[in-house]
Motif scaffolding. Structure first.
Motif, PDB file in Angstrom:
ATOM      1  N   LYS A 134       0.885  -1.175   0.000  1.00 60.00           N
ATOM      2  CA  LYS A 134       0.000   0.000   0.000  1.00 60.00           C
ATOM      3  C   LYS A 134       0.917   1.217   0.000  1.00 60.00           C
ATOM      4  CE  LYS A 134      -3.880   2.318   1.630  1.00 60.00           C
ATOM      5  NZ  LYS A 134      -5.248   2.119   1.803  1.00 60.00           N
ATOM      6  N   VAL A 135       0.753   2.059  -1.001  1.00 62.09           N
ATOM      7  CA  VAL A 135       1.620   3.213  -1.192  1.00 62.09           C
ATOM      8  C   VAL A 135       0.929   4.467  -0.684  1.00 62.09           C
ATOM      9  CG1 VAL A 135       2.814   4.605  -2.917  1.00 62.09           C
ATOM     10  CG2 VAL A 135       2.682   2.137  -3.193  1.00 62.09           C
ATOM     11  N   ASN A 150       3.443  -4.782   7.971  1.00 59.83           N
ATOM     12  CA  ASN A 150       2.336  -5.043   8.881  1.00 59.83           C
ATOM     13  C   ASN A 150       1.697  -6.378   8.512  1.00 59.83           C
ATOM     14  OD1 ASN A 150       0.772  -4.435   6.619  1.00 59.83           O
ATOM     15  ND2 ASN A 150       0.301  -2.382   7.293  1.00 59.83           N
ATOM     16  N   GLU A 151       0.613  -6.750   9.170  1.00 57.82           N
ATOM     17  CA  GLU A 151       0.009  -8.066   8.958  1.00 57.82           C
ATOM     18  C   GLU A 151      -0.606  -8.236   7.571  1.00 57.82           C
ATOM     19  OE1 GLU A 151      -2.684  -5.222  10.937  1.00 57.82           O
ATOM     20  OE2 GLU A 151      -0.828  -6.116  11.654  1.00 57.82           O
ATOM     21  N   VAL A 201       4.237   1.667   2.319  1.00 60.82           N
ATOM     22  CA  VAL A 201       5.407   2.435   1.899  1.00 60.82           C
ATOM     23  C   VAL A 201       5.020   3.903   1.790  1.00 60.82           C
ATOM     24  CG1 VAL A 201       7.174   2.723   0.137  1.00 60.82           C
ATOM     25  CG2 VAL A 201       6.254   0.442   0.604  1.00 60.82           C
ATOM     26  N   TYR A 202       5.737   4.745   2.517  1.00 63.98           N
ATOM     27  CA  TYR A 202       5.531   6.187   2.476  1.00 63.98           C
ATOM     28  C   TYR A 202       6.541   6.794   1.508  1.00 63.98           C
ATOM     29  CZ  TYR A 202       2.697   5.506   6.625  1.00 63.98           C
ATOM     30  OH  TYR A 202       1.728   5.086   7.494  1.00 63.98           O
ATOM     31  N   LEU A 203       6.046   7.578   0.561  1.00 66.38           N
ATOM     32  CA  LEU A 203       6.884   8.188  -0.474  1.00 66.38           C
ATOM     33  C   LEU A 203       6.746   9.703  -0.455  1.00 66.38           C
ATOM     34  CD1 LEU A 203       5.867   5.842  -3.415  1.00 66.38           C
ATOM     35  CD2 LEU A 203       7.892   5.649  -1.988  1.00 66.38           C
TER      36      LEU A 203
END
Length: 69
Positions: free
Chosen positions: A6-7, A19-20, A25-27
């Motif tokens: 998940k972006v 995570n589970e 991902v933080y961009l």
């Protein structure tokens, strides 16, 4: 190997969090003109120490990534 990502584009940080459900991902890049996808591939290649490519979800926040063996 395939993983779910998940972006979160336009973030103030660059970070990969496991995570589970998969990875988040933080961009810093904006999701325009493929900038966020290029940053994602670069970050994940460094994170996993292997070549990475986007398998599906080019225009979505939810992506499937393939990590080469």
């Amino acid at each position: 190997m395939k993983i779910k990502i998940k972006v979160m584009p336009n973030s103030k940080r660059q970070e990969v969090i496991k995570n589970e459900e998969g990875y988040r991902v933080y961009l810093k890049s904006a999701p325009e003109k493929n900038k966020a996808n290029a940053e994602l591939v670069s970050m994940l290649s460094k994170y996993f120490y292997k070549p990475v490519r986007i398998k599906s979800g080019f225009a979505s926040k939810n992506k499937t990534i393939e990590i080469e063996k």
